[in-house]
Design a protein around this motif. Sequence first.
Motif, PDB file in Angstrom:
ATOM      1  N   ASP A  69       0.891  -1.158   0.000  1.00 41.51           N
ATOM      2  CA  ASP A  69       0.000   0.000   0.000  1.00 41.51           C
ATOM      3  C   ASP A  69       0.926   1.204   0.000  1.00 41.51           C
ATOM      4  OD1 ASP A  69      -2.004   1.840   0.442  1.00 41.51           O
ATOM      5  OD2 ASP A  69      -2.961   0.681   2.041  1.00 41.51           O
ATOM      6  N   PHE A  70       0.814   2.080  -1.014  1.00 41.69           N
ATOM      7  CA  PHE A  70       1.795   3.146  -1.189  1.00 41.69           C
ATOM      8  C   PHE A  70       1.065   4.468  -1.373  1.00 41.69           C
ATOM      9  CE2 PHE A  70       4.806   5.652  -3.753  1.00 41.69           C
ATOM     10  CZ  PHE A  70       5.959   5.503  -2.999  1.00 41.69           C
ATOM     11  N   GLY A  71       1.391   5.433  -0.533  1.00 41.69           N
ATOM     12  CA  GLY A  71       0.745   6.734  -0.655  1.00 41.69           C
ATOM     13  C   GLY A  71       1.759   7.855  -0.502  1.00 41.69           C
ATOM     14  N   ILE A  72       1.561   8.920  -1.262  1.00 47.12           N
ATOM     15  CA  ILE A  72       2.485  10.069  -1.182  1.00 47.12           C
ATOM     16  C   ILE A  72       1.684  11.379  -1.207  1.00 47.12           C
ATOM     17  CG2 ILE A  72       4.492   8.911  -2.195  1.00 47.12           C
ATOM     18  CD1 ILE A  72       2.627  11.408  -4.289  1.00 47.12           C
ATOM     19  N   VAL A  73       2.390  12.446  -0.831  1.00 52.07           N
ATOM     20  CA  VAL A  73       1.827  13.794  -0.937  1.00 52.07           C
ATOM     21  C   VAL A  73       2.661  14.560  -1.945  1.00 52.07           C
ATOM     22  CG1 VAL A  73       1.083  15.817   0.340  1.00 52.07           C
ATOM     23  CG2 VAL A  73       1.468  13.676   1.555  1.00 52.07           C
ATOM     24  N   ARG A  74       2.000  15.182  -2.905  1.00 51.82           N
ATOM     25  CA  ARG A  74       2.686  16.012  -3.886  1.00 51.82           C
ATOM     26  C   ARG A  74       1.878  17.286  -4.063  1.00 51.82           C
ATOM     27  NH1 ARG A  74       4.527  14.312 -10.029  1.00 51.82           N
ATOM     28  NH2 ARG A  74       5.390  16.332 -10.555  1.00 51.82           N
ATOM     29  N   GLU A  75       2.557  18.417  -3.953  1.00 56.15           N
ATOM     30  CA  GLU A  75       1.903  19.727  -4.117  1.00 56.15           C
ATOM     31  C   GLU A  75       0.641  19.824  -3.252  1.00 56.15           C
ATOM     32  OE1 GLU A  75       1.804  20.914  -8.444  1.00 56.15           O
ATOM     33  OE2 GLU A  75       2.639  18.891  -8.612  1.00 56.15           O
ATOM     34  N   GLY A  76       0.710  19.207  -2.057  1.00 58.80           N
ATOM     35  CA  GLY A  76      -0.387  19.347  -1.106  1.00 58.80           C
ATOM     36  C   GLY A  76      -1.512  18.341  -1.245  1.00 58.80           C
ATOM     37  N   PHE A  77      -1.425  17.471  -2.246  1.00 55.85           N
ATOM     38  CA  PHE A  77      -2.490  16.482  -2.446  1.00 55.85           C
ATOM     39  C   PHE A  77      -1.946  15.060  -2.350  1.00 55.85           C
ATOM     40  CE2 PHE A  77      -4.579  20.190  -4.135  1.00 55.85           C
ATOM     41  CZ  PHE A  77      -5.911  19.979  -3.800  1.00 55.85           C
ATOM     42  N   TYR A  78      -2.815  14.185  -1.879  1.00 54.86           N
ATOM     43  CA  TYR A  78      -2.429  12.782  -1.673  1.00 54.86           C
ATOM     44  C   TYR A  78      -2.741  11.922  -2.892  1.00 54.86           C
ATOM     45  CZ  TYR A  78      -1.538  13.389   3.282  1.00 54.86           C
ATOM     46  OH  TYR A  78      -0.999  13.769   4.482  1.00 54.86           O
ATOM     47  N   GLY A  79      -1.878  10.929  -3.079  1.00 56.57           N
ATOM     48  CA  GLY A  79      -2.140   9.840  -4.025  1.00 56.57           C
ATOM     49  C   GLY A  79      -2.007   8.541  -3.250  1.00 56.57           C
ATOM     50  N   ASP A  80      -2.843   7.565  -3.534  1.00 55.46           N
ATOM     51  CA  ASP A  80      -2.899   6.343  -2.722  1.00 55.46           C
ATOM     52  C   ASP A  80      -3.290   5.183  -3.633  1.00 55.46           C
ATOM     53  OD1 ASP A  80      -3.068   4.631  -0.536  1.00 55.46           O
ATOM     54  OD2 ASP A  80      -4.900   5.530   0.290  1.00 55.46           O
ATOM     55  N   ALA A  81      -2.522   4.116  -3.576  1.00 64.03           N
ATOM     56  CA  ALA A  81      -2.877   2.912  -4.331  1.00 64.03           C
ATOM     57  C   ALA A  81      -2.278   1.710  -3.635  1.00 64.03           C
ATOM     58  CB  ALA A  81      -2.373   2.989  -5.772  1.00 64.03           C
ATOM     59  N   ALA A  82      -2.794   0.550  -3.938  1.00 63.66           N
ATOM     60  CA  ALA A  82      -2.258  -0.694  -3.373  1.00 63.66           C
ATOM     61  C   ALA A  82      -2.352  -1.791  -4.420  1.00 63.66           C
ATOM     62  CB  ALA A  82      -3.049  -1.101  -2.122  1.00 63.66           C
ATOM     63  N   MET A  83      -1.413  -2.715  -4.333  1.00 66.49           N
ATOM     64  CA  MET A  83      -1.442  -3.891  -5.203  1.00 66.49           C
ATOM     65  C   MET A  83      -0.954  -5.085  -4.408  1.00 66.49           C
ATOM     66  SD  MET A  83       0.076  -2.624  -8.865  1.00 66.49           S
ATOM     67  CE  MET A  83      -0.507  -4.066  -9.737  1.00 66.49           C
TER      68      MET A  83
END
Length: 223
Positions: A69-83
Amino acid sequence: MILVKSPREIEVMRRAGAVVGTFFEEVRPLILPGVSTWDLELFADRFIARNGVRSAFKGVREGDILSIDFGIVREGFYGDAAMTFPVGAVDDVSSRLLSATERSLAAGIREVRPGNRLGDVSAAVQETVEAEGFSVVRDFVGHGIGRSLHEDPQIPNFGKRGVGPKLTPGMTLAIEPMVNAGGWPVEVLADGWTVVTRDRSRSAHFEHTVAVTEDGHRILSLP
Ligand code: MG
């Protein structure tokens, strides 16, 4: 309250999601028999530094099938996905479990369009999973996502069609079926972090960040 994003904000979330999608593209070939979760953590740390983003969290679970499960913050917004990946050759139940979980995510995403309700998404996930004789985890659910990792609404992987909030353009959702080969109950071990199925059956997890658009949806967490 479900926060609706502007087209400009969706574009930022697409850039955040692209980093997440690229991570999965790069980590996939590293998942081989004998790899340690430590090696994967190290890879994730370097990937995050190289991309100039901040980690939202990291969670790597070990086994013959491996969920990331991998999530990051870029330019103030989150991205989240899992495989979930097979590590080398896996048994028949495991490969059916991976395939059913991935297909249940796709089935849920197909229901994401203006006018549909959240229950349509939840029900599509549940129907796909249960048709294979597997069960959806009840204790963990998907979530709205944006400037926070977890926003409203909660997105259960089970539910009824035609109920729940109506989907409108600009909503951004992290849909994440967790599917058990056996029964749905799970428990948290004494470390407060490791989650196992109560019957110790295998479990798989797939997730994408998805935006509701004027004419349907757009998966934001792709490379
Ligand atoms: Mg999530």
